[in-house]
Design a protein around this motif. Structure first.
Motif, PDB file in Angstrom:
ATOM      1  N   ALA A  87     -26.215 -28.676 -34.729  1.00 54.73           N
ATOM      2  CA  ALA A  87     -25.700 -27.411 -34.059  1.00 54.73           C
ATOM      3  C   ALA A  87     -25.104 -26.576 -35.061  1.00 54.73           C
ATOM      4  CB  ALA A  87     -24.853 -27.399 -32.819  1.00 54.73           C
ATOM      5  N   VAL A  88     -25.275 -25.258 -34.771  1.00 53.99           N
ATOM      6  CA  VAL A  88     -24.571 -24.392 -35.636  1.00 53.99           C
ATOM      7  C   VAL A  88     -23.388 -23.596 -34.841  1.00 53.99           C
ATOM      8  CG1 VAL A  88     -24.768 -22.353 -37.310  1.00 53.99           C
ATOM      9  CG2 VAL A  88     -26.446 -23.949 -37.500  1.00 53.99           C
ATOM     10  N   HIS A  89     -22.180 -23.457 -35.401  1.00 52.59           N
ATOM     11  CA  HIS A  89     -21.239 -22.845 -34.347  1.00 52.59           C
ATOM     12  C   HIS A  89     -20.540 -21.898 -35.419  1.00 52.59           C
ATOM     13  CE1 HIS A  89     -21.698 -25.768 -31.290  1.00 52.59           C
ATOM     14  NE2 HIS A  89     -21.592 -26.890 -32.154  1.00 52.59           N
ATOM     15  N   PRO A  90     -19.848 -21.092 -34.807  1.00 50.43           N
ATOM     16  CA  PRO A  90     -18.681 -20.180 -35.614  1.00 50.43           C
ATOM     17  C   PRO A  90     -17.865 -20.895 -36.179  1.00 50.43           C
ATOM     18  CG  PRO A  90     -19.127 -19.183 -33.386  1.00 50.43           C
ATOM     19  CD  PRO A  90     -19.725 -20.422 -33.288  1.00 50.43           C
ATOM     20  N   LEU A  91     -17.159 -20.644 -37.454  1.00 49.47           N
ATOM     21  CA  LEU A  91     -16.165 -21.199 -37.906  1.00 49.47           C
ATOM     22  C   LEU A  91     -14.711 -21.125 -36.970  1.00 49.47           C
ATOM     23  CD1 LEU A  91     -14.728 -22.815 -40.306  1.00 49.47           C
ATOM     24  CD2 LEU A  91     -14.215 -20.569 -41.332  1.00 49.47           C
ATOM     25  N   VAL A  92     -14.246 -22.325 -36.802  1.00 51.22           N
ATOM     26  CA  VAL A  92     -13.080 -22.565 -36.023  1.00 51.22           C
ATOM     27  C   VAL A  92     -11.845 -23.156 -36.754  1.00 51.22           C
ATOM     28  CG1 VAL A  92     -14.226 -22.804 -33.733  1.00 51.22           C
ATOM     29  CG2 VAL A  92     -13.835 -24.871 -35.040  1.00 51.22           C
ATOM     30  N   ARG A  93     -10.737 -22.879 -36.442  1.00 50.73           N
ATOM     31  CA  ARG A  93      -9.538 -23.495 -37.270  1.00 50.73           C
ATOM     32  C   ARG A  93      -9.551 -25.260 -36.811  1.00 50.73           C
ATOM     33  NH1 ARG A  93      -6.471 -19.691 -39.337  1.00 50.73           N
ATOM     34  NH2 ARG A  93      -6.215 -17.861 -38.092  1.00 50.73           N
ATOM     35  N   PRO A  94      -9.425 -25.845 -37.754  1.00 51.78           N
ATOM     36  CA  PRO A  94      -9.335 -27.279 -37.553  1.00 51.78           C
ATOM     37  C   PRO A  94      -7.799 -27.858 -37.256  1.00 51.78           C
ATOM     38  CG  PRO A  94      -9.301 -27.037 -39.870  1.00 51.78           C
ATOM     39  CD  PRO A  94      -9.648 -25.567 -39.301  1.00 51.78           C
ATOM     40  N   ARG A  95      -7.713 -28.645 -36.751  1.00 53.17           N
ATOM     41  CA  ARG A  95      -6.553 -29.372 -36.588  1.00 53.17           C
ATOM     42  C   ARG A  95      -6.227 -30.358 -37.683  1.00 53.17           C
ATOM     43  NH1 ARG A  95      -4.296 -33.067 -31.210  1.00 53.17           N
ATOM     44  NH2 ARG A  95      -2.268 -33.415 -32.290  1.00 53.17           N
ATOM     45  N   PRO A  96      -5.101 -30.044 -38.394  1.00 62.48           N
ATOM     46  CA  PRO A  96      -4.736 -30.815 -39.659  1.00 62.48           C
ATOM     47  C   PRO A  96      -4.628 -32.024 -39.274  1.00 62.48           C
ATOM     48  CG  PRO A  96      -3.517 -28.632 -39.451  1.00 62.48           C
ATOM     49  CD  PRO A  96      -4.112 -28.872 -38.054  1.00 62.48           C
ATOM     50  N   VAL A  97      -4.830 -32.875 -40.352  1.00 63.95           N
ATOM     51  CA  VAL A  97      -4.865 -34.541 -40.636  1.00 63.95           C
ATOM     52  C   VAL A  97      -3.918 -34.682 -41.649  1.00 63.95           C
ATOM     53  CG1 VAL A  97      -5.879 -36.618 -40.802  1.00 63.95           C
ATOM     54  CG2 VAL A  97      -6.836 -34.858 -39.205  1.00 63.95           C
ATOM     55  N   PRO A  98      -2.668 -35.050 -41.654  1.00 63.81           N
ATOM     56  CA  PRO A  98      -1.860 -35.256 -42.705  1.00 63.81           C
ATOM     57  C   PRO A  98      -2.692 -36.337 -43.747  1.00 63.81           C
ATOM     58  CG  PRO A  98      -0.655 -35.231 -40.863  1.00 63.81           C
ATOM     59  CD  PRO A  98      -1.940 -35.323 -40.503  1.00 63.81           C
ATOM     60  N   GLY A  99      -2.610 -36.133 -45.093  1.00 61.77           N
ATOM     61  CA  GLY A  99      -3.102 -37.187 -46.043  1.00 61.77           C
ATOM     62  C   GLY A  99      -4.435 -37.101 -46.259  1.00 61.77           C
ATOM     63  N   ALA A 100      -5.121 -36.035 -45.655  1.00 65.69           N
ATOM     64  CA  ALA A 100      -6.558 -35.959 -46.001  1.00 65.69           C
ATOM     65  C   ALA A 100      -6.852 -35.235 -47.233  1.00 65.69           C
ATOM     66  CB  ALA A 100      -7.342 -35.331 -44.633  1.00 65.69           C
ATOM     67  N   PRO A 101      -7.826 -35.346 -47.838  1.00 60.43           N
ATOM     68  CA  PRO A 101      -8.092 -34.676 -49.219  1.00 60.43           C
ATOM     69  C   PRO A 101      -8.268 -33.311 -48.847  1.00 60.43           C
ATOM     70  CG  PRO A 101     -10.067 -36.068 -48.612  1.00 60.43           C
ATOM     71  CD  PRO A 101      -9.173 -36.407 -47.612  1.00 60.43           C
ATOM     72  N   ALA A 102      -7.925 -32.257 -49.844  1.00 58.17           N
ATOM     73  CA  ALA A 102      -8.135 -30.723 -49.674  1.00 58.17           C
ATOM     74  C   ALA A 102      -9.605 -30.207 -49.082  1.00 58.17           C
ATOM     75  CB  ALA A 102      -7.851 -30.167 -50.885  1.00 58.17           C
ATOM     76  N   TRP A 103     -10.671 -31.185 -49.438  1.00 62.32           N
ATOM     77  CA  TRP A 103     -11.891 -30.661 -48.853  1.00 62.32           C
ATOM     78  C   TRP A 103     -12.090 -31.113 -47.279  1.00 62.32           C
ATOM     79  CZ3 TRP A 103     -14.582 -34.793 -47.312  1.00 62.32           C
ATOM     80  CH2 TRP A 103     -14.255 -36.219 -47.858  1.00 62.32           C
ATOM     81  N   LEU A 104     -11.166 -31.807 -46.824  1.00 61.25           N
ATOM     82  CA  LEU A 104     -11.091 -32.354 -45.430  1.00 61.25           C
ATOM     83  C   LEU A 104     -10.159 -31.696 -44.641  1.00 61.25           C
ATOM     84  CD1 LEU A 104     -12.311 -35.679 -44.344  1.00 61.25           C
ATOM     85  CD2 LEU A 104     -10.951 -34.158 -43.047  1.00 61.25           C
TER      86      LEU A 104
END
Length: 156
Positions: A22-39
């Motif tokens: 699927a293709v969706h509009p960009l939404v704000r993610p819920r942050p995950v502490p410790g994940a790399p900058a690209w995630l």
């Protein structure tokens, strides 16, 4: 090869259309502490937490996908798993569309550091580099785990 062509950090990339759910509009993610900058975090897709990959940060090494009207999220099935869903979302600057690309006529630009990047092919007279969803997920286990192994509160 049927592919979705998208733009990230000013460059074109092609993702096999068979991997795009699927293709969706960009939404704000819920942050995950410790994940790399690209995630930057996870997004909720119909009740399932799915890791969100920022294509600009992943492919350019810095920066992020800007929140514009054209920014999109591609919901990607990595093709990993036996009867399970191992998928991730890919935030991109914009999607140029779905089209047929000549996969055989590409220039092999593969590199050991980024095995998910493949041949450079032509798209409307411009170069577009192939991105292999399965290879990306295999290289980064947080994308290959079915069922959202990056659920908020569990760490990276």
């Amino acid at each position: 090869m049927r592919a979705f062509v998208f733009v990230a950090a000013g460059h074109r990339y092609a993702l096999d259309a068979g991997n795009v759910q699927a293709v969706h509009p960009l939404v704000r993610p819920r942050p995950v502490p410790g994940a790399p900058a690209w995630l930057p975090g996870v997004i909720d897709v119909h009740g399932e937490f799915v890791p969100l990959v920022d294509a600009v940060a992943l492919l350019a090494g810095n920066g992020t996908v800007e929140r514009t009207l054209g920014a999109r999220v591609l919901l990607v099935d990595s093709g990993i798993g036996d009867g399970t869903r191992a998928r991730f979302a890919l935030a991109v600057d914009r999607v140029l569309g779905a089209c047929e690309l000549d996969a055989l006529g590409g220039w092999g630009a593969g590199t050991g550091a980024t095995p998910w990047l493949g041949a450079v092919v032509q798209h409307d007279g411009e170069p577009a580099q192939r991105l292999d969803a399965r290879a990306l997920a295999e290289r980064h286990p947080q994308l290959a785990a079915p069922g959202g192994a990056l659920a908020p509160g569990t760490g990276a």
